[in-house]
Design a protein around this motif. Structure first.
Motif, PDB file in Angstrom:
ATOM      1  N   TRP A  39       0.833  -1.203   0.000  1.00  0.00           N
ATOM      2  CA  TRP A  39       0.000   0.000   0.000  1.00  0.00           C
ATOM      3  C   TRP A  39       0.869   1.255   0.000  1.00  0.00           C
ATOM      4  CZ3 TRP A  39      -0.126   3.882   3.653  1.00  0.00           C
ATOM      5  CH2 TRP A  39      -1.160   4.813   3.538  1.00  0.00           C
ATOM      6  N   PHE A  40       1.878   1.284   0.874  1.00  0.00           N
ATOM      7  CA  PHE A  40       2.719   2.464   1.032  1.00  0.00           C
ATOM      8  C   PHE A  40       3.528   2.738  -0.241  1.00  0.00           C
ATOM      9  CE2 PHE A  40       6.518   4.581   3.107  1.00  0.00           C
ATOM     10  CZ  PHE A  40       5.885   5.800   3.275  1.00  0.00           C
ATOM     11  N   GLN A  41       4.097   1.717  -0.822  1.00  0.00           N
ATOM     12  CA  GLN A  41       4.836   1.896  -2.077  1.00  0.00           C
ATOM     13  C   GLN A  41       3.919   2.439  -3.175  1.00  0.00           C
ATOM     14  OE1 GLN A  41       6.688  -1.908  -2.822  1.00  0.00           O
ATOM     15  NE2 GLN A  41       8.453  -1.410  -1.552  1.00  0.00           N
ATOM     16  N   ASN A  42       2.695   1.922  -3.247  1.00  0.00           N
ATOM     17  CA  ASN A  42       1.735   2.418  -4.238  1.00  0.00           C
ATOM     18  C   ASN A  42       1.369   3.871  -3.979  1.00  0.00           C
ATOM     19  OD1 ASN A  42       1.660   0.000  -5.654  1.00  0.00           O
ATOM     20  ND2 ASN A  42      -0.100  -0.769  -4.520  1.00  0.00           N
ATOM     21  N   LYS A  43       1.191   4.246  -2.715  1.00  0.00           N
ATOM     22  CA  LYS A  43       0.864   5.637  -2.382  1.00  0.00           C
ATOM     23  C   LYS A  43       2.001   6.570  -2.782  1.00  0.00           C
ATOM     24  CE  LYS A  43      -3.245   5.694  -0.547  1.00  0.00           C
ATOM     25  NZ  LYS A  43      -4.333   6.410  -1.207  1.00  0.00           N
ATOM     26  N   LEU A  44       3.230   6.184  -2.464  1.00  0.00           N
ATOM     27  CA  LEU A  44       4.368   7.039  -2.796  1.00  0.00           C
ATOM     28  C   LEU A  44       4.571   7.160  -4.306  1.00  0.00           C
ATOM     29  CD1 LEU A  44       7.071   6.099  -0.141  1.00  0.00           C
ATOM     30  CD2 LEU A  44       5.547   8.078  -0.162  1.00  0.00           C
TER      31      LEU A  44
END
Length: 151
Positions: A39-44
């Motif tokens: 999720w975090f990689q996709n958000k960034l």
């Protein structure tokens, strides 16, 4: 206040899974590291959100995320680490992040926050940051208070 980087993944994961943060969220389940990391990689990497980390004396103290909406406005999500709760940082962090967000993204003219009616602390934090109550809404099947900040 600074933009989040991949180095913040563990801090944000631990913060998201804190009991008080989960209870204030619309999704109260514990999340796995694998789910969070993806999720975090996709958000960034994406263009639909911006995440800021608030620091106090060089230590991460909280996060503020703005999710862009199709109507040109944004939704605000905030979490303060347990070490810094109850010390008056919440409103300052939300206000600072919101002001910076409006400056960095001048086409956005309104920010929304959706808060459970029983979460009096968050209601006070957002009011202290200049947000005003505009009504009630349903988010993920739950009734909540909608607060907004406009330029």
């Amino acid at each position: 206040l600074r933009k989040a980087t991949l180095h913040d993944a563990r801090f944000l994961y631990d913060l998201r899974n804190e009991e008080a943060v989960r209870q204030a969220s619309f999704s109260t389940d514990l999340i796995s590291w694998e789910h969070h990391a993806r999720w975090f990689q996709n958000k960034l990497a994406g263009n639909d959100s911006v995440i800021f980390v608030a620091e106090i004396d060089g230590a991460p103290a909280g996060q503020v995320r703005f999710d862009f909406r199709e109507d040109g406005e944004a939704d605000n999500n905030v979490a303060i680490s347990r070490m810094y709760r109850g010390q008056g940082y919440g409103s300052r962090i939300v206000k600072s992040a919101s002001e910076y967000f409006f400056t960095a993204f001048p086409k956005v003219r309104k920010i929304h926050a959706f808060i459970r009616p029983t979460n009096e602390t968050s209601l006070k934090v957002f009011a202290g940051a200049g947000y005003r109550r505009v009504g009630k809404r349903r988010v993920k099947g739950e009734s909540c208070v909608e607060m907004t900040l406009e330029i």
